[in-house]
Structure formats: C-alpha cells, structure tokens
Enzyme design. Structure first.
Site, mmCIF file in Angstrom:
data_model
loop_
_atom_site.group_PDB
_atom_site.id
_atom_site.type_symbol
_atom_site.label_atom_id
_atom_site.label_comp_id
_atom_site.label_asym_id
_atom_site.label_seq_id
_atom_site.Cartn_x
_atom_site.Cartn_y
_atom_site.Cartn_z
ATOM 1 C CD GLU A 150 76.588 9.411 49.723
ATOM 2 O OE1 GLU A 150 77.581 9.975 49.371
ATOM 3 O OE2 GLU A 150 76.617 8.092 50.011
ATOM 4 C CD GLU A 307 75.577 5.136 46.461
ATOM 5 O OE1 GLU A 307 76.875 5.084 46.645
ATOM 6 O OE2 GLU A 307 75.114 6.222 46.070
HETATM 7 C C1 GLA Z 1 78.942 7.877 47.564
HETATM 8 C C2 GLA Z 1 78.048 8.430 46.304
HETATM 9 C C3 GLA Z 1 78.211 7.664 44.891
HETATM 10 C C4 GLA Z 1 79.673 7.387 44.871
HETATM 11 C C5 GLA Z 1 79.968 6.479 45.941
HETATM 12 C C6 GLA Z 1 81.507 5.879 45.819
HETATM 13 O O1 GLA Z 1 77.914 6.746 48.090
HETATM 14 O O2 GLA Z 1 76.567 8.437 46.573
HETATM 15 O O3 GLA Z 1 77.674 8.528 44.127
HETATM 16 O O4 GLA Z 1 80.299 8.552 44.583
HETATM 17 O O5 GLA Z 1 79.811 7.193 47.194
HETATM 18 O O6 GLA Z 1 81.922 5.295 47.027
#
Ligand code: GLA
Ligand code: ZN
Length: 677
Positions: A150, A307
């Site tokens: 991210e 995710e």
């Molecule tokens: C983000 C991050 C993860 C985690 C999630 C939790 O997407 O990439 O490492 O922190 O949020 O929702």
C-alpha cells in the site's frame, strides 16, 4: 505477460507465521487445508527479522516458512518487506524518515512512511530485495511478487525538495518555463533559479491537501511524489528481474487512493492487485466502481483481490461484523468485476498491536470451530470446484467513464467555485446512473482506445491536457455519444485557464459556451424544466453549481426554471459529425441524470435492466465463448425478481435456471451458457 496468470483461483491471504511460535504453524497448515486455502502471502512485514542489523542478513525463518508452504503445495505470494523499516535503519540513517506536510521531521515508527528520495532507503531496500530475489527467485511456488505494501505519498524533506527541482528541470527545461507554467507573475512569485523552488508544504505554497496558493506547483508535486514512489517500485522490480525474469510483479493498491496516479503505475505492474475494505455501511455501487477502476488500470486485465477481511475490520469508526453470507457474496462480487483471486487479511488474527481486533480466518480462540471459519471453508470448496473456468475472463462493455488522477488533483485544489466539489463523488454520480440500469462500465484513462466504446462519460473533465479534446472530437465525429459536465475544459496541464470561454477546447464538440459559473450553498438548489417534452419529461433539481450556458449549435434539452437565470440552458445536446455530445451544467438529480444517460444509451441500443430490485446486481464476464452472468443479492433479505435465465445453468450448484429468479438473502447465482455465435 499472458492473460491467464493462474491455473486456479488463488484463495488464501496474508500469513504471518513469524509472529507465532513454531507449534502454531502445524496447526495453521491443518486448519487451512480444511478450508481449501491454496495460497499464502508471506514476508510483507519482515525486514527487522531478515536484516537485524546493517551487516547481518538472516533468512533462516523465511526459509522454514517457504519450505513448509512448498511441502503443502501452496501458491506463494512473496512480499519484499520494504513497507515497514527496521529501527536501526531509521536511527542510523534518519534521511529514511519523512518530513510531513507541516514540515515536521518524523522519527522511527509506524509503516508506509519511508522517504522515496532517501538515498539510504533506496540503497538498503534494493540490497534487501536483491537478496530475497537471489534466494527465492527460481522457486516455482512463488506465483506473484508483492512489492512493498500500500504505497502511500507524501514527503516534504530536503531530499525530496532537491529531487523535485531535478524532476522539474527535466519536465520544463528552464526556470522561465516553470514561471510560465505556474503563472508566477501572480503574487510576485517569479523564480530566478531552480534553487528558489520550495515544495508546496504548509511552510510553502500549500494550505492543505485540498487547498493551495498555486495549483500548478501543487499538482506538479503530486505528480512528482507519485513518480518518486513509482521509481522505488521499479527499483525493487528490477532487483527481482535480475534473478527472476518471469514471475508477475505487483503491489497492492487502494482503489481511488488520491496520492498515486495508478494508471501510470499499472503500466509498470504485471498484474493489478488491490485491497477492498468497504465501509460499515457498504455502498455496493461504490465498491463496484472501485473494482471496475482496478480492472480498468490495465485495460480490462483481471486483477487480484489481495486483501479483504473475512468479517471484521479494526480501523473503521464502527467495525461491524459481516453477517453470515455477506463475505461470500462480496467475494463473488469481486470476481464478477474481474478478480482472479480471493485473499484475506489475514489468515491468523494477531494478538497485539492495532490490528488485534481485525478479523482473520483463524480467530483468537485458535481453532476452526467458528462461524467465520465455516464460511471461509464453504467458499473455499466452491472456488476449488470452479477450477480455472473464470480465470482471465473479460468484462466487456460498450460504455466507458473517464477517470484521471491529474484531474482528481487539480479539480480538488481549485479555490472556488464551491468547496463541496469532490472528484470521486462526481464520477460516482454518473456510475450510479448506469449501475441502477445494470449497465456494465469500463473505467477509462486518457490513453484508452475511445473508439472501442459507444458511449463515453467524462464527468468534471476539468483539466483538458494536450490531445484530449482532439481525441474526444474524433470519437464523436465517428458516431460516439459523449457526455460531460460543469467544470470541464477549464484548465490545461499546468492548471492555467484555457482562454476564450469555457469549456475551452471542448467548446466546438459541445456547441456551447459558458459565460459564468454560479455556486449553490448546501441548502440551495435550482429548479430545472424540460425544454423539449418529447426528449425529457418532468421537473428536476440541480445543486452545487450552475453554468450559465449559451448555445452555439447545440440545442437545449432542459432549462433552469428558477433563479435570475431561469430560461437559460442547463442540459444541452449537440450533433457533431455522426455522433452527439451532451453537457449537463449542474449536478442534476438522479432522475434527470438517469434520463440523460438513457439518451446516450438509446443512440446505440445498449440494453438496460430497469426493474431489478435495489441491492441486486447483474454483472457478466465472458471467456472462451461462454457467458458467466453473476446475479448477486447484496440484501440481507430474500427478493423476488423477474430475471429470466431459462436455458442457463448455475455454475455453483449445477441447477438449471428458470424465469422469475428468486434470490435468498446474500444469494449468488452464476448463470452460464455457451454463446451461440
Ligand atoms: C491494509 C494493509 C494490511 C492490513 C489491513 C487491515 O490493507 O495492507 O497490512 O493493515 O489493511 O485492514
Ligand atoms: Zn523526502
């Protein structure tokens, strides 16, 4: 890279065994197998362990994790661990730490916060990734490289300032050209030397992320920061490529995240992946648009859902559970919009840190006798049964919506006319009109092949860069239907107004000119009345802004019916070549927006579905001459529909489908049939 990157739907997610004692790992393997989990994303946050000090690298734990996963035949998504820095790096080489918008130099802590222009970050990140790639680059179980995590902008430190000057010199050549581009005669801002350039932080020309004294410099700084982080990504990718020339490389994106120009990024990525976390009151049209945007980044290529949470989040203000069935329909919804993977954050719930209340496949109780696990396992067996039938399937559409990060930045930096103008909301407004009619949309960028579409909608096309107006004209001339709105055609790439009347370079194709732009406070609205009863019916409202439009070849379809400019056009239509160009000079209410959008669809006989119950969505993917129609009920109640899928089979249950399809709460059907021509 070929379209079909996987031979099965990757099902699994972030896995952090390094945060747990060894005996837990065996238990994990046992439990994951029961859920048909076939992939694990590892090594996303492990830099501190991989390199405990400057001179020492230690891969012993990662070796063990990899061996364990290989033995169980997992597809591995391998992280590079550069999104969170080790404490020693930050202490010894403080240039890795960011300086924020307010000029505060940060200390060690948190994650996603390295300075992209820090020589120390670049040196040590590259070294680490090279070592990881050298060690695991020929491992056949590694299916995707997951660089960093991210990526998040911005930094305003001295290294960034120096590199910004270099970036500008490359872009503009001379300081005179910079002065010209940013209109620096305004407020006596003339720069004499590149060294006069100061990043637009709060200490310089910046006011906030939505306000600036000079939009030219502010937009260029956004571009520069996006490019700087992209250079970091490319640096890691090239380090990998030295040892592994074939495995696809990605980084997980965040939908319409404002900080990075994802269209530019996607060109450097082999596959797009993203993290989908709808809010506690999900707006499914918005989630759909985000998926479509992610699919659009690489012109329709499938993406990875890197995710999602199996149930709960921790960072929303209200972290509601996903009711039984919700996660399943949400997962299919993602596949319906172009995903080839379903991955969770995370596989085992952490015991400490800010994510201890974040859901996981294995909850704190530690065993699999949980509601969440049962749902994960159920979905796992369904996805396993689908095999590779859906992998690489396309979502073809004849309707495109333009999305552009330069516009996003410039539009939101404008001082005036109305503080409530938000780019994504404006795009969403038009997406919603199509979504309600179950019309599939491709999200387009400025370089997209416009002529592959029948209808293109470009809400608030505020910044019209070189060549864009000509491309739109050619599209309409050849028979395309185009729709744009207020706040379009206003500025060039440097945020200087296209002189000669709004909407600048779009005047010809639209056949109008806009003399003034009125702003309406939140409580105000204008009445709008049809100007041509056989085309539009009824009385409507407009909010936010009202353009005062003159016709120059276009006809008015609706006029303002209140305010001192009552009688002036609010919605116009212009015949241009073989096509038509529409303009809506205000934020029209949903009814008027839907009616105007329908006019464009009618011009190309694009089918719509008007009577699908709210919360039910119908989306199609196609592969090898087969249609896969996803029919999804986002509602927590059963619904009756008039949908008729006689002749289709449900891919999940094998059932023959009929007319008047009844859907249970959170139901999903994948109606499939072989296309006849
Ligand atoms: C983000 C991050 C993860 C985690 C999630 C939790 O997407 O990439 O490492 O922190 O949020 O929702
Ligand atoms: Zn910096």
């Amino acid at each position: 890279m070929s379209e079909q990157l996987f031979d099965r739907i990757l099902y699994g997610g972030d896995y952090n065994p390094g945060q747990w004692p060894r005996e837990v790992w065996d238990e994990d393997m046992r439990i994951f197998e029961k859920a048909n989990i076939n992939t694990a994303t590892v090594n996303v946050f492990s830099w501190a362990k991989l390199q405990p000090s400057e001179a020492v690298y230690d891969f012993s734990e990662l070796d063990e994790i990899m061996e364990m996963l290989e033995k169980e035949n997992y597809d591995i998504v391998l992280g590079t661990s550069t999104a969170a820095m080790p404490a020693w790096l930050s202490r010894k080489y403080p240039d890795v730490n960011r300086t924020d918008f307010y000029g505060r130099e940060h200390k060690y802590g948190h994650r996603h916060n390295h300075c992209p222009n820090s020589p120390s970050f670049q040196k040590y990140a590259k070294r680490l990734v090279s070592k990881i790639a050298e060690r695991y680059g020929d491992n056949p179980h590694v299916k995707v490289w997951h660089i960093s995590n991210e990526y998040t902008a911005d930094c305003y430190c001295e290294n960034c300032a120096r590199e910004f000057r270099v970036w500008l010199e490359k872009k503009y050549g001379t300081i005179e050209a910079v002065n010209e581009a940013w209109n620096m005669d305004f407020w006596s801002h003339t720069l004499y030397d590149f060294d006069d350039i100061v990043p637009p932080s709060y200490l310089g020309d910046g006011i906030s992320d939505n306000m600036t004294a000079f939009a030219g410099i502010a937009v260029d700084y956004k571009r520069f920061q996006s490019d700087s982080l992209l250079d970091n990504f490319i640096m890691e990718r090239e380090a990998i490529r030295e040892f592994d020339q074939t495995t696809p490389v990605t980084t997980n994106l965040m939908g319409a995240y404002k900080g990075l120009d994802y269209f530019k990024w996607a060109k450097e990525m082999d596959i797009v992946s993203w993290d989908s976390y709808p809010s506690y009151e999900p707006d499914w049209a918005h989630v759909s648009m985000m998926h479509d945007l992610m699919r659009g980044l690489k012109d329709g290529q499938s993406f990875m859902l890197m995710e999602q949470t199996p149930s709960q989040q921790n960072w929303q203000p209200y972290n509601s559970l996903k009711a039984p069935g919700r996660m399943r329909v949400q997962s299919y919804h993602t596949i319906a919009h172009g995903a080839d993977t379903v991955q969770f954050f995370q596989l085992r719930r952490t015991k400490g840190g800010c994510e201890k209340f974040h859901g996981a496949v294995i909850e704190h109780v530690g065993h699999e006798e949980t509601r969440v696990f049962r749902e994960v396992a159920q979905l796992g067996s369904e996805l396993a049964a689908l095999g590779d039938q859906l992998i690489g399937a396309r979502s073809d559409s004849k309707v495109g919506i333009l999305f552009d990060w330069d516009n996003y930045w410039a539009f939101e930096f404008t001082s005036g006319p109305n503080v409530d103008l938000y780019y994504v909301n404006q795009i969403q407004h038009y997406y919603n009109a199509l979504y309600k009619k179950q019309v599939q949309v491709d999200m387009l960028h400025m370089d997209s092949d416009f002529e592959a579409y029948d209808v293109i909608i470009a809400p608030v096309l505020y910044m019209v860069k070189e060549g864009v107006a000509e491309k739109i004209e050619a599209f309409v001339e050849k028979g395309g239907s185009f729709l744009t709105t207020f706040m379009s055609g206003i500025v060039d790439q440097s945020d200087n107004v296209h002189l000669g009347g709004y909407p600048g370079p779009l005047r010809d194709v639209l056949g109008i000119w806009v003399e003034e732009i009125d702003a309406l406070a939140p409580t105000a609205h204008n009445a709008i009345a049809s100007a041509s009863a056989d085309v539009l019916e009824g009385q409507y409202q407009g909010v936010l802004v009202s353009d005062l439009i003159h016709l120059e070849g276009a006809e008015s379809l609706a006029n303002y019916a209140s305010n001192w400019y009552a009688g002036m056009p609010a919605v116009t239509k212009h015949q241009y070549g073989k096509g038509t160009a529409y303009y809506i000079g205000t934020q029209a209410d949903a009814d008027l927006t839907a009616q105007v959008v329908q006019l464009l669809l009618n011009e190309h006989d694009i089918p719509v579905m008007e009577d699908v119950p709210a919360g039910v969505e119908v989306t199609t993917r196609t592969k090898d001459g087969k249609d896969f129609v996803f029919i999804m009920n986002h509602n927590d109640t059963a619904v009756e529909t008039t949908l008729d899928y006689t002749g289709y089979t449900d891919l999940i249950t094998g059932e023959n489908l009929t007319s008047d399809l009844a859907l249970k709460a959170f139901d999903v059907r994948i109606a499939t049939r072989i296309l006849t021509n």
